[in-house]
Design a protein around this motif. Sequence first.
Motif, mmCIF file in Angstrom:
data_model
loop_
_atom_site.group_PDB
_atom_site.id
_atom_site.type_symbol
_atom_site.label_atom_id
_atom_site.label_comp_id
_atom_site.label_asym_id
_atom_site.label_seq_id
_atom_site.Cartn_x
_atom_site.Cartn_y
_atom_site.Cartn_z
ATOM 1 N N ILE B 207 30.687 23.282 52.609
ATOM 2 C CA ILE B 207 31.272 24.539 53.280
ATOM 3 C C ILE B 207 32.376 24.729 52.711
ATOM 4 O O ILE B 207 32.691 26.042 52.394
ATOM 5 N N LEU B 208 33.289 24.008 52.165
ATOM 6 C CA LEU B 208 34.571 24.227 51.424
ATOM 7 C C LEU B 208 34.213 25.114 50.180
ATOM 8 O O LEU B 208 34.850 26.002 49.828
ATOM 9 N N ILE B 209 33.600 24.468 49.452
ATOM 10 C CA ILE B 209 33.113 25.095 48.066
ATOM 11 C C ILE B 209 32.482 26.369 48.270
ATOM 12 O O ILE B 209 32.694 27.458 47.718
ATOM 13 N N GLY B 210 31.404 26.440 49.419
ATOM 14 C CA GLY B 210 30.632 27.819 49.632
ATOM 15 C C GLY B 210 31.610 28.919 49.987
ATOM 16 O O GLY B 210 31.647 29.967 49.286
ATOM 17 N N LEU B 211 32.565 28.534 50.959
ATOM 18 C CA LEU B 211 33.560 29.700 51.414
ATOM 19 C C LEU B 211 34.354 30.090 50.421
ATOM 20 O O LEU B 211 34.811 31.032 50.566
ATOM 21 N N PHE B 212 34.894 28.985 49.626
ATOM 22 C CA PHE B 212 36.232 29.601 48.858
ATOM 23 C C PHE B 212 35.452 29.942 47.345
ATOM 24 O O PHE B 212 35.834 30.910 47.075
ATOM 25 N N ALA B 213 34.479 29.290 46.919
ATOM 26 C CA ALA B 213 34.261 29.405 45.328
ATOM 27 C C ALA B 213 33.343 30.678 45.494
ATOM 28 O O ALA B 213 33.196 31.544 44.824
ATOM 29 N N LEU B 214 32.120 30.345 46.021
ATOM 30 C CA LEU B 214 30.833 31.284 45.839
ATOM 31 C C LEU B 214 31.282 32.733 46.748
ATOM 32 O O LEU B 214 30.771 33.668 46.031
ATOM 33 N N THR B 215 31.848 32.628 47.425
ATOM 34 C CA THR B 215 32.214 33.687 48.278
ATOM 35 C C THR B 215 33.167 34.600 47.332
ATOM 36 O O THR B 215 32.955 35.863 47.335
ATOM 37 N N GLN B 216 34.130 34.002 46.687
ATOM 38 C CA GLN B 216 34.840 34.834 45.607
ATOM 39 C C GLN B 216 34.095 35.146 44.593
ATOM 40 O O GLN B 216 34.077 36.252 44.134
ATOM 41 N N VAL B 217 32.939 34.474 44.145
ATOM 42 C CA VAL B 217 31.976 34.947 43.094
ATOM 43 C C VAL B 217 31.510 36.352 43.796
ATOM 44 O O VAL B 217 31.420 37.223 42.851
ATOM 45 N N PHE B 218 30.754 36.351 44.861
ATOM 46 C CA PHE B 218 30.434 37.759 45.452
ATOM 47 C C PHE B 218 31.450 38.609 45.429
ATOM 48 O O PHE B 218 31.002 39.946 45.140
ATOM 49 N N ILE B 219 32.635 38.357 46.013
ATOM 50 C CA ILE B 219 33.790 39.494 46.123
ATOM 51 C C ILE B 219 34.003 40.146 44.694
ATOM 52 O O ILE B 219 33.991 41.204 44.472
ATOM 53 N N ASN B 220 34.013 39.172 43.681
ATOM 54 C CA ASN B 220 34.402 39.588 42.154
ATOM 55 C C ASN B 220 33.170 40.473 41.860
ATOM 56 O O ASN B 220 33.388 41.250 40.995
ATOM 57 N N THR B 221 31.986 39.719 42.122
ATOM 58 C CA THR B 221 30.626 40.647 41.465
ATOM 59 C C THR B 221 30.773 42.212 42.033
ATOM 60 O O THR B 221 30.394 43.115 41.490
ATOM 61 N N GLU B 222 31.204 42.275 43.521
ATOM 62 C CA GLU B 222 31.417 43.381 44.112
ATOM 63 C C GLU B 222 32.281 44.458 43.062
ATOM 64 O O GLU B 222 32.083 45.495 43.076
ATOM 65 N N GLU B 223 33.524 43.776 43.054
ATOM 66 C CA GLU B 223 34.673 44.569 42.571
ATOM 67 C C GLU B 223 34.313 44.809 41.067
ATOM 68 O O GLU B 223 34.874 45.660 40.517
ATOM 69 N N SER B 224 33.461 44.042 40.292
ATOM 70 C CA SER B 224 33.219 44.457 39.114
ATOM 71 C C SER B 224 32.393 45.549 38.636
ATOM 72 O O SER B 224 32.494 46.187 37.321
ATOM 73 N N VAL B 225 31.769 46.336 39.578
ATOM 74 C CA VAL B 225 31.117 47.435 39.199
ATOM 75 C C VAL B 225 32.051 48.618 38.725
ATOM 76 O O VAL B 225 33.061 48.635 39.479
#
Lengths: 156, 498
Positions: B207-225
């Motif tokens: 949960i720690l890795i998912g909420l911090f790392a993977l969530t940030q990956v998705f947020i950065n993916t969204e912002e990369s457009v």
Amino acid sequence: MANMKICNYCVAALTILVGVLIARAALGYGIAMTFFGPGPGVWPFVLGSLLVVIGALIVLDTVVHSRKFTATKVILNDAGCVRAYIMMAAAVLYLVLLVILGFYISSFIFLIGGMWILGMRNLKLAVAVSLLFLAGVYVLFSYLLHIQLPLPIFFD
Amino acid sequence: MDSVIQALMQVGSFENLGLLIMGTAVGIFIGAMPGLSVNMGLALLFPITFSVGGLGGIIMLLGIYCGAIYGGSITAILLRTPGTPASAATTLDGYPMAIKNGQPGRALSISTTASTFGGLFSVVCLILFAPMLAKVALQFSKPEYFALAIFGISMVTSVSAGSILKGVIGCLVGLWIATIGLDAMSGMERYTLGTLYLSGGVGFMPILIGLFALTQVFINTEESVGKQQMIGNIKIDSVLPSCADIKLTLPTLLRSSAIGTFIGCVPGTGGDIGSWISYNQAKVWAKDDSMFGKGDPRGIAASESGNNSVVGGAFIPVLTLGIPGDGATAIILGALMVHGIQPGPLLFVNDPVGIYTIFIGLLLANALMGAMGFSLIRFFTKVVNIPKNILLPIITVMAMIGTYSYSNSIPDVIIMVAAGVIGFFMYKCDMSVPGVIIGIILGKLAEENFTGSLMMSDGSFMVFAENPICATFLVLSLISLLSPMYRPMLKRIFEKRS
């Protein structure tokens, strides 16, 4: 495009629903004081009840500050979000492939695919980076630390 | 005095110094890798102590312990992926300072300074106050532990960057997740859906890795457009913190180090609790807390000095009473006993050389950790310069490896991915993620001691009010929990007066 008011109502509804379900299940575990102390349902029952209260407070807060929350937009369907959803789907697919093809093959496919989703069009660079990274993972995890990463099902 | 000189010669020998340097370097690396825990590092290298012989192996383990707690901050700051649970609080201000404000060198220099300061502070406290602090910690029974957990939970209002009510929801959900599995008192299965996997409880790391790392990956993916992928070129002028930063963070460093040392000497706690409580107190004591969560140096200093100072504190019950405070000190306690050192009150009389060797080893390990950290900051910041379209898929794979290697479990990886997706929608709904983590960390401690206290008192809630330490903690928790309501009012009063 939604707004924060709708989001808050959704969050509140979900919170109340989850709270009720937790509290209901907790009642089944027993909340009476026994010889061994409070029943195993006491603590979860308190948590479930608190979730219901907080859910109701969110509804109240949203009603009171309705104008402010209506003005706050929540973007869920622009190009950026769509790309994020594609990345999520890729992560889920990676998970499925991880079970079938094992770590190294599925990671190689995901790395190339992930870079492609994020706009990388230089295939040679993508392949080189992926191979280099996975070689590093192999040396560290499999060779030095002897940590077994998922194997393909045909190896099992 | 002879014992001190002998201990100095022991630690200063070429072989032992080499082992200490190796241990610290390995520790930093292990800490920086998500999924590789301090305990795992110590357990993996424990067998080496047999071949080394004498106190050399113990000295190496001390280096690993100190280095790993610090190492977790590197990826927490640069990738928003805490290498260890103790570094989760560092992401709150470390990542915004490094990435959004474009100051990774500054963030790392503050974290290195804070970690070194906290570590050294706690070792000095260990040397000076070991027997005294151990007596206070020994007085803790179930009501005090429960109050301590509630005090930790109360900080959720401080770490909730968005809506505080939604932050509280996250914390309650975290507390509920901690109840999944077998009830410690009755042995009854709760919320397991009849599955074997859930009867063991939900792992904290996925949960720690998912909420911090993977969530940030998705947020950065969204912002990369719409953004052109360019190789970043962040340059660092100095690897040392500026005088202004030191001046700003010094009170926080002292406060957080004292908190961390005290938390460390309470068995059953750890660096994660130390860092969250320190972070909360830094925010409560700050005159202007508007920059917390946006890259405030005091936020980084608080969490890093808080978690590293736990190290020295954790050795107080180990050395004076022979009680390990957490998994890491349990391994080191085992190593001490294997090598013929019996920790306990008589250790100071029977083996003064051994005890001074441990003290000096800990001091040196912290100093070395700082030296290595400062000299490698330029190398660490290269990570920030990697283009996002290469870095994000790599972080995802690292998150997978970290989660899987933690318990060799595919269901854990499924939970990690699910947590990442849920975390993305939580971010969209202005819900704070750290609340969930705080809930999971403190859930078991809170519930077990809540139930235990009621057992002690035959169901009377007065047990929490009758005990002075417990009552103090509960009052402090209430003050902390209600702080968002009265703080703006107090601020206005003070502003008017000034």
